[in-house]
Write a protein that holds these residues in place. Structure first.
Motif, PDB file in Angstrom:
ATOM      1  N   TRP A   1      -3.811 -19.993   6.235  1.00 20.85           N
ATOM      2  CA  TRP A   1      -3.174 -18.734   6.636  1.00 20.85           C
ATOM      3  C   TRP A   1      -4.246 -17.664   6.766  1.00 20.85           C
ATOM      4  O   TRP A   1      -5.062 -17.504   5.876  1.00 20.85           O
ATOM      5  N   PRO A   2      -4.240 -16.933   7.869  1.00 19.74           N
ATOM      6  CA  PRO A   2      -5.257 -15.891   8.050  1.00 19.74           C
ATOM      7  C   PRO A   2      -5.152 -14.836   6.945  1.00 19.74           C
ATOM      8  O   PRO A   2      -4.057 -14.505   6.492  1.00 19.74           O
ATOM      9  N   ARG A   3      -6.297 -14.340   6.511  1.00 24.47           N
ATOM     10  CA  ARG A   3      -6.284 -13.244   5.553  1.00 24.47           C
ATOM     11  C   ARG A   3      -5.799 -11.966   6.228  1.00 24.47           C
ATOM     12  O   ARG A   3      -5.909 -11.817   7.445  1.00 24.47           O
ATOM     13  N   ALA A   4      -5.303 -11.037   5.436  1.00 21.92           N
ATOM     14  CA  ALA A   4      -4.863  -9.747   5.991  1.00 21.92           C
ATOM     15  C   ALA A   4      -6.074  -8.991   6.514  1.00 21.92           C
ATOM     16  O   ALA A   4      -7.108  -8.939   5.847  1.00 21.92           O
ATOM     17  N   ASP A   5      -5.936  -8.434   7.716  1.00 21.71           N
ATOM     18  CA  ASP A   5      -7.026  -7.613   8.254  1.00 21.71           C
ATOM     19  C   ASP A   5      -6.661  -6.136   8.084  1.00 21.71           C
ATOM     20  O   ASP A   5      -7.087  -5.280   8.856  1.00 21.71           O
ATOM     21  N   PHE A   6      -5.833  -5.884   7.083  1.00 18.23           N
ATOM     22  CA  PHE A   6      -5.431  -4.505   6.761  1.00 18.23           C
ATOM     23  C   PHE A   6      -5.381  -4.425   5.229  1.00 18.23           C
ATOM     24  O   PHE A   6      -5.445  -5.457   4.542  1.00 18.23           O
ATOM     25  N   ASP A   7      -5.267  -3.221   4.712  1.00 25.63           N
ATOM     26  CA  ASP A   7      -5.214  -3.000   3.265  1.00 25.63           C
ATOM     27  C   ASP A   7      -3.762  -3.181   2.811  1.00 25.63           C
ATOM     28  O   ASP A   7      -2.910  -2.327   3.068  1.00 25.63           O
ATOM     29  N   VAL A   8      -3.471  -4.287   2.157  1.00 31.48           N
ATOM     30  CA  VAL A   8      -2.086  -4.634   1.837  1.00 31.48           C
ATOM     31  C   VAL A   8      -1.424  -3.550   0.988  1.00 31.48           C
ATOM     32  O   VAL A   8      -0.298  -3.117   1.283  1.00 31.48           O
ATOM     33  N   GLU A   9      -2.129  -3.083  -0.044  1.00 32.23           N
ATOM     34  CA  GLU A   9      -1.512  -2.083  -0.921  1.00 32.23           C
ATOM     35  C   GLU A   9      -1.268  -0.761  -0.191  1.00 32.23           C
ATOM     36  O   GLU A   9      -0.229  -0.126  -0.359  1.00 32.23           O
ATOM     37  N   ALA A  10      -2.222  -0.379   0.648  1.00 31.83           N
ATOM     38  CA  ALA A  10      -2.049   0.865   1.415  1.00 31.83           C
ATOM     39  C   ALA A  10      -0.853   0.748   2.356  1.00 31.83           C
ATOM     40  O   ALA A  10      -0.074   1.699   2.523  1.00 31.83           O
ATOM     41  N   GLU A  11      -0.685  -0.442   2.953  1.00 31.81           N
ATOM     42  CA  GLU A  11       0.441  -0.638   3.875  1.00 31.81           C
ATOM     43  C   GLU A  11       1.771  -0.618   3.124  1.00 31.81           C
ATOM     44  O   GLU A  11       2.761  -0.099   3.618  1.00 31.81           O
ATOM     45  N   LYS A  12       1.769  -1.198   1.929  1.00 33.75           N
ATOM     46  CA  LYS A  12       2.999  -1.150   1.120  1.00 33.75           C
ATOM     47  C   LYS A  12       3.407   0.291   0.851  1.00 33.75           C
ATOM     48  O   LYS A  12       4.583   0.646   0.942  1.00 33.75           O
ATOM     49  N   ALA A  13       2.423   1.115   0.560  1.00 28.61           N
ATOM     50  CA  ALA A  13       2.704   2.528   0.278  1.00 28.61           C
ATOM     51  C   ALA A  13       3.201   3.242   1.535  1.00 28.61           C
ATOM     52  O   ALA A  13       4.177   4.009   1.487  1.00 28.61           O
ATOM     53  N   ARG A  14       2.544   2.953   2.657  1.00 31.38           N
ATOM     54  CA  ARG A  14       2.978   3.573   3.926  1.00 31.38           C
ATOM     55  C   ARG A  14       4.402   3.185   4.267  1.00 31.38           C
ATOM     56  O   ARG A  14       5.212   4.004   4.677  1.00 31.38           O
ATOM     57  N   LEU A  15       4.689   1.886   4.098  1.00 31.30           N
ATOM     58  CA  LEU A  15       6.036   1.391   4.421  1.00 31.30           C
ATOM     59  C   LEU A  15       7.070   2.035   3.497  1.00 31.30           C
ATOM     60  O   LEU A  15       8.145   2.469   3.951  1.00 31.30           O
ATOM     61  N   ALA A  16       6.748   2.114   2.205  1.00 31.03           N
ATOM     62  CA  ALA A  16       7.696   2.676   1.234  1.00 31.03           C
ATOM     63  C   ALA A  16       8.052   4.113   1.592  1.00 31.03           C
ATOM     64  O   ALA A  16       9.159   4.579   1.304  1.00 31.03           O
ATOM     65  N   ALA A  17       7.112   4.815   2.231  1.00 28.86           N
ATOM     66  CA  ALA A  17       7.333   6.231   2.554  1.00 28.86           C
ATOM     67  C   ALA A  17       8.212   6.429   3.789  1.00 28.86           C
ATOM     68  O   ALA A  17       8.559   7.562   4.124  1.00 28.86           O
ATOM     69  N   THR A  18       8.573   5.332   4.465  1.00 25.81           N
ATOM     70  CA  THR A  18       9.372   5.493   5.704  1.00 25.81           C
ATOM     71  C   THR A  18      10.854   5.368   5.428  1.00 25.81           C
ATOM     72  O   THR A  18      11.248   4.789   4.440  1.00 25.81           O
TER      73      THR A  18
END
Lengths: 284, 284
Positions: free
Chosen positions: A267-284
């Motif tokens: 499985w490809p590794r994430a090419d983004f910051d997983v924790e930062a994305e979780k925070a961004r998503l939670a804010a929507t």
């Protein structure tokens, strides 16, 4: 056979065509590497579906992350040998989004105006895909040899052209799995007879198939030669006994699975910051 | 719902978008026409597989006998709405040989140099095939409207262009089934969160999807407008509540089955003398 890796390796060794292959010495009713019957074979096919499906998804996922690799399954065999059944029951187990299927028919006028590999190249699998050829460039050394559609010298050249072509395909990142479905002349007779017995099978029947039966031995010989001349360490041929449909499907499934396992997909590794994305998503 | 024809008709009536559709009035968690839960829904999907598969084979068979007809399933929906799952679990039930799948991504430079329908035309299903569009020409009136990728006047013209285009597609013998998978903003959040929680799902995650969530209401409105402007008696839109994946898959399966049933497909008659062929075959 359906699970243990060493058994899959065995199956490849059992079915790989040696340099002196003679189809006449391979029993089309045999079931190499599998000692169960139809019922167990069907269960094994079903049991192997998830592994194949998961490997296919990884192959596809890697392409999204930039990988260029792919797989090409080349299916050859006499009429009624079960190529379509393999597509339906083996390839049909994986996500249609990851499959690029092409059935090669008699070439069109445009195709005939080009080198015989021209139309083949256009159908090679894209990155991340499992390409499936139902018939292929091998028709150009099989029916062409048997029915004299091309001069003998031309056909001689084609074996080398195929080796060069397939080596390039492999070098570009495509694993090539070449399978010859080997049926007996009697089994073909039964299968053609069935097409004449059932109204829902008439459309699959072609009177020309009976004519071709008159050249059975020549076709077997043409296969012997083509397999001997185009088997290389990277692109070997596998001869799959195919009088028993359940066995042929199971064997191709296992060969395809082993091909994908060899690619060591992950499985490809994430090419983004997983924790930062979780925070961004939670804010929507 | 899975068997009786009158119930399928009901489902079409239940899901067909009316002229005044507002997505905000359709509950994405509802399961119109089906009063069972997930377990029964999955069983119904499985129970419907053979019927769909058999119809697909007839469609394919008719093309071999010269028919030009085909089917096009257009799948639209917000990110994570389950388009891929429908392909996997509904389209995946039929023979891969009869499926022509295409996922439309952001257009390439070459594609952008042509009219927006240029790349669509090139992917229309061939005779006998079930074509599947994962996204489509509708992106050119959805994201283009929401993100201002094209001027408003141009987008206005496109609704009419789409109606004309689809009418021609239908006239050429292709049944068009347009499905919008309707999920809620909360469900999308859960599905995106799952992609961030599982290493085998990272590859499906795109940070841009979170940005698009900021335009949720605008997308819903763009869908309302597009559906209203491009629904015609021959090419209606169906809005399928999709927060429950099992329901969305079952509903699309039933809509696709009903579409094929309407075509009154039949097995092609033999274009050869069956008895004569039996005799010829027996003599080989």
């Amino acid at each position: 056979m359906a699970h243990a890796h060493d058994k899959v390796t065995d199956l490849r060794r059992l079915l790989m065509a040696g340099p002196d292959l003679a189809l006449s010495e391979v029993d089309p009713r045999s079931t190499p590497g599998f000692d169960g019957g139809k019922k167990k074979g069907k269960a094994a096919l079903e049991a192997g579906a998830d592994a194949l499906s998961s490997l296919q998804e990884k192959l596809f996922a890697e392409s999204r992350a930039g990988s260029e690799i792919s797989v090409l399954l080349v299916l050859q065999g006499m009429d009624t040998s079960g190529k379509g059944g393999v597509v339906r029951h083996v390839v049909g187990l994986v996500d249609p989004q990851g499959v690029q299927h092409h059935a090669f028919k008699a070439p069109t006028e445009e195709e005939r105006s080009h080198n015989f590999l021209w139309r083949i190249r256009r159908q090679l699998p894209k990155a991340g895909m499992i390409g499936v050829f139902d018939r292929s460039h091998y028709e150009d050394v099989l029916i062409h040899r048997v029915r004299g559609l091309s001069p003998a010298e031309e056909i001689e050249k084609r074996y080398a052209a195929i080796r060069t072509f397939e080596a390039k395909v492999v070098a570009s990142g495509t694993r090539v799995l070449k399978v010859m479905l080997h049926i007996s002349k009697d089994e073909q007779k039964d299968r053609l007879a069935e097409r004449l017995d059932r109204k829902d099978k008439f459309w699959k029947y072609n009177p020309g198939d009976v004519d071709e039966r008159g050249y059975w031995e020549q076709y077997q010989e043409a296969y012997d030669v083509a397999i001997a001349r185009t088997s290389t360490p990277d692109t070997p041929w596998f001869v799959v006994p195919a009088d028993r449909k359940w066995y042929a499907r199971l064997a191709v499934q296992q060969l395809l699975t082993a091909t994908l396992e060899d690619m060591q997909l992950s499985w490809p590794r994430a090419d983004f910051d997983v924790e930062a994305e979780k925070a961004r998503l939670a804010a929507t």
